[in-house]
Structures are given as C-alpha cells and as structure tokens.
Design a protein around this motif. Structure first.
Motif, PDB file in Angstrom:
ATOM      1  N   SER A  26       4.388 -20.116 -24.784  1.00 33.80           N
ATOM      2  CA  SER A  26       5.077 -18.909 -25.245  1.00 33.80           C
ATOM      3  C   SER A  26       5.005 -17.836 -24.160  1.00 33.80           C
ATOM      4  O   SER A  26       4.161 -17.890 -23.255  1.00 33.80           O
ATOM      5  CB  SER A  26       4.432 -18.389 -26.527  1.00 33.80           C
ATOM      6  OG  SER A  26       3.138 -17.886 -26.251  1.00 33.80           O
ATOM      7  N   VAL A  27       5.901 -16.861 -24.280  1.00 35.00           N
ATOM      8  CA  VAL A  27       5.902 -15.746 -23.342  1.00 35.00           C
ATOM      9  C   VAL A  27       4.553 -15.027 -23.404  1.00 35.00           C
ATOM     10  O   VAL A  27       3.962 -14.691 -22.378  1.00 35.00           O
ATOM     11  CB  VAL A  27       7.069 -14.773 -23.638  1.00 35.00           C
ATOM     12  CG1 VAL A  27       6.929 -13.479 -22.850  1.00 35.00           C
ATOM     13  CG2 VAL A  27       8.400 -15.442 -23.335  1.00 35.00           C
ATOM     14  N   SER A  28       4.039 -14.803 -24.600  1.00 33.75           N
ATOM     15  CA  SER A  28       2.750 -14.129 -24.764  1.00 33.75           C
ATOM     16  C   SER A  28       1.623 -14.901 -24.087  1.00 33.75           C
ATOM     17  O   SER A  28       0.784 -14.323 -23.392  1.00 33.75           O
ATOM     18  CB  SER A  28       2.411 -13.958 -26.244  1.00 33.75           C
ATOM     19  OG  SER A  28       3.364 -13.136 -26.860  1.00 33.75           O
ATOM     20  N   ALA A  29       1.594 -16.208 -24.301  1.00 31.77           N
ATOM     21  CA  ALA A  29       0.549 -17.037 -23.694  1.00 31.77           C
ATOM     22  C   ALA A  29       0.662 -17.011 -22.170  1.00 31.77           C
ATOM     23  O   ALA A  29      -0.344 -16.935 -21.465  1.00 31.77           O
ATOM     24  CB  ALA A  29       0.637 -18.466 -24.205  1.00 31.77           C
ATOM     25  N   TYR A  30       1.886 -17.048 -21.668  1.00 33.32           N
ATOM     26  CA  TYR A  30       2.089 -17.011 -20.223  1.00 33.32           C
ATOM     27  C   TYR A  30       1.576 -15.689 -19.645  1.00 33.32           C
ATOM     28  O   TYR A  30       0.871 -15.671 -18.627  1.00 33.32           O
ATOM     29  CB  TYR A  30       3.567 -17.207 -19.872  1.00 33.32           C
ATOM     30  CG  TYR A  30       3.841 -17.035 -18.411  1.00 33.32           C
ATOM     31  CD1 TYR A  30       3.424 -17.998 -17.501  1.00 33.32           C
ATOM     32  CD2 TYR A  30       4.479 -15.898 -17.935  1.00 33.32           C
ATOM     33  CE1 TYR A  30       3.639 -17.829 -16.139  1.00 33.32           C
ATOM     34  CE2 TYR A  30       4.693 -15.730 -16.582  1.00 33.32           C
ATOM     35  CZ  TYR A  30       4.274 -16.692 -15.693  1.00 33.32           C
ATOM     36  OH  TYR A  30       4.478 -16.524 -14.347  1.00 33.32           O
ATOM     37  N   ILE A  31       1.912 -14.573 -20.289  1.00 32.95           N
ATOM     38  CA  ILE A  31       1.466 -13.265 -19.811  1.00 32.95           C
ATOM     39  C   ILE A  31      -0.056 -13.173 -19.858  1.00 32.95           C
ATOM     40  O   ILE A  31      -0.690 -12.712 -18.891  1.00 32.95           O
ATOM     41  CB  ILE A  31       2.119 -12.133 -20.632  1.00 32.95           C
ATOM     42  CG1 ILE A  31       3.625 -12.087 -20.354  1.00 32.95           C
ATOM     43  CG2 ILE A  31       1.476 -10.781 -20.320  1.00 32.95           C
ATOM     44  CD1 ILE A  31       4.408 -11.184 -21.278  1.00 32.95           C
ATOM     45  N   ARG A  32      -0.675 -13.617 -20.951  1.00 29.48           N
ATOM     46  CA  ARG A  32      -2.141 -13.576 -21.065  1.00 29.48           C
ATOM     47  C   ARG A  32      -2.806 -14.381 -19.954  1.00 29.48           C
ATOM     48  O   ARG A  32      -3.733 -13.912 -19.294  1.00 29.48           O
ATOM     49  CB  ARG A  32      -2.587 -14.127 -22.428  1.00 29.48           C
ATOM     50  CG  ARG A  32      -2.543 -13.119 -23.545  1.00 29.48           C
ATOM     51  CD  ARG A  32      -3.264 -13.634 -24.777  1.00 29.48           C
ATOM     52  NE  ARG A  32      -2.724 -14.883 -25.289  1.00 29.48           N
ATOM     53  CZ  ARG A  32      -1.720 -14.965 -26.164  1.00 29.48           C
ATOM     54  NH1 ARG A  32      -1.146 -13.879 -26.627  1.00 29.48           N
ATOM     55  NH2 ARG A  32      -1.304 -16.143 -26.583  1.00 29.48           N
ATOM     56  N   GLU A  33      -2.346 -15.598 -19.743  1.00 33.29           N
ATOM     57  CA  GLU A  33      -2.952 -16.464 -18.731  1.00 33.29           C
ATOM     58  C   GLU A  33      -2.749 -15.903 -17.320  1.00 33.29           C
ATOM     59  O   GLU A  33      -3.655 -15.958 -16.487  1.00 33.29           O
ATOM     60  CB  GLU A  33      -2.395 -17.885 -18.819  1.00 33.29           C
ATOM     61  CG  GLU A  33      -2.878 -18.649 -20.019  1.00 33.29           C
ATOM     62  CD  GLU A  33      -4.401 -18.690 -20.112  1.00 33.29           C
ATOM     63  OE1 GLU A  33      -5.063 -19.031 -19.100  1.00 33.29           O
ATOM     64  OE2 GLU A  33      -4.923 -18.360 -21.180  1.00 33.29           O
ATOM     65  N   THR A  34      -1.571 -15.357 -17.067  1.00 33.18           N
ATOM     66  CA  THR A  34      -1.296 -14.775 -15.752  1.00 33.18           C
ATOM     67  C   THR A  34      -2.209 -13.587 -15.491  1.00 33.18           C
ATOM     68  O   THR A  34      -2.776 -13.451 -14.396  1.00 33.18           O
ATOM     69  CB  THR A  34       0.183 -14.344 -15.655  1.00 33.18           C
ATOM     70  OG1 THR A  34       1.010 -15.492 -15.879  1.00 33.18           O
ATOM     71  CG2 THR A  34       0.512 -13.754 -14.302  1.00 33.18           C
ATOM     72  N   LEU A  35      -2.391 -12.738 -16.495  1.00 33.32           N
ATOM     73  CA  LEU A  35      -3.275 -11.583 -16.339  1.00 33.32           C
ATOM     74  C   LEU A  35      -4.732 -12.008 -16.192  1.00 33.32           C
ATOM     75  O   LEU A  35      -5.467 -11.434 -15.378  1.00 33.32           O
ATOM     76  CB  LEU A  35      -3.113 -10.626 -17.519  1.00 33.32           C
ATOM     77  CG  LEU A  35      -1.792  -9.862 -17.551  1.00 33.32           C
ATOM     78  CD1 LEU A  35      -1.660  -9.077 -18.840  1.00 33.32           C
ATOM     79  CD2 LEU A  35      -1.671  -8.945 -16.352  1.00 33.32           C
TER      80      LEU A  35
END
Length: 74
Positions: A26-35
């Motif tokens: 998900s977009v949320s999971a991608y943003i969390r992992e990237t951060l």
C-alpha cells in the motif's frame, strides 16, 4: 499507530503510487518503510577517524603555549 495527513504534489504522489504498486504494498506501507530506512540511515554512527595519518605532523615544531602566544601577538 498514529494517523496523520500529508499533502503531496501530483508528480510526487504519482511516483509514490508507482513505487508502492511495483513493490505490491500500500501507499501507506511504502511511505512508512521509506521513512524508516531514511531515519535509520541517518542514525548510523560514522566510522571513527583514523588519526594515524596525522601522527608526527607537529614533530620538530615549537608549539608550546608560550611560543604560540608570542606568535599570536606579533
């Protein structure tokens, strides 16, 4: 987990969606992992400096407090 809103410009959000889709998350999971990755990368302690290359650089020089003061006030 904390919930927040973030505003992205269209080109950035499009790139985020593409990356998330490519990774099948998900977009949320991608943003969390990237951060998480970015924060952990910044928290890595730098390697200690090897001062051996500086060893002896003052050899033969008068660096006493008295001589330094003398040169500073000329």
């Amino acid at each position: 987990m904390h919930r927040t809103q973030i505003y992205f410009d269209e080109p950035l959000f499009s790139a985020i969606k593409q990356q998330a889709s490519r990774l099948n998350v998900s977009v949320s999971a991608y943003i969390r992992e990237t951060l998480k990755k970015e924060i952990s990368r910044q928290q890595v302690k730098p390697e200690p400096i090897d001062f051996n290359e500086f060893a002896g650089m003052w050899e033969g020089r008068d660096i006493s407090q008295e001589s330094l003061r003398e040169k500073a006030w000329k």
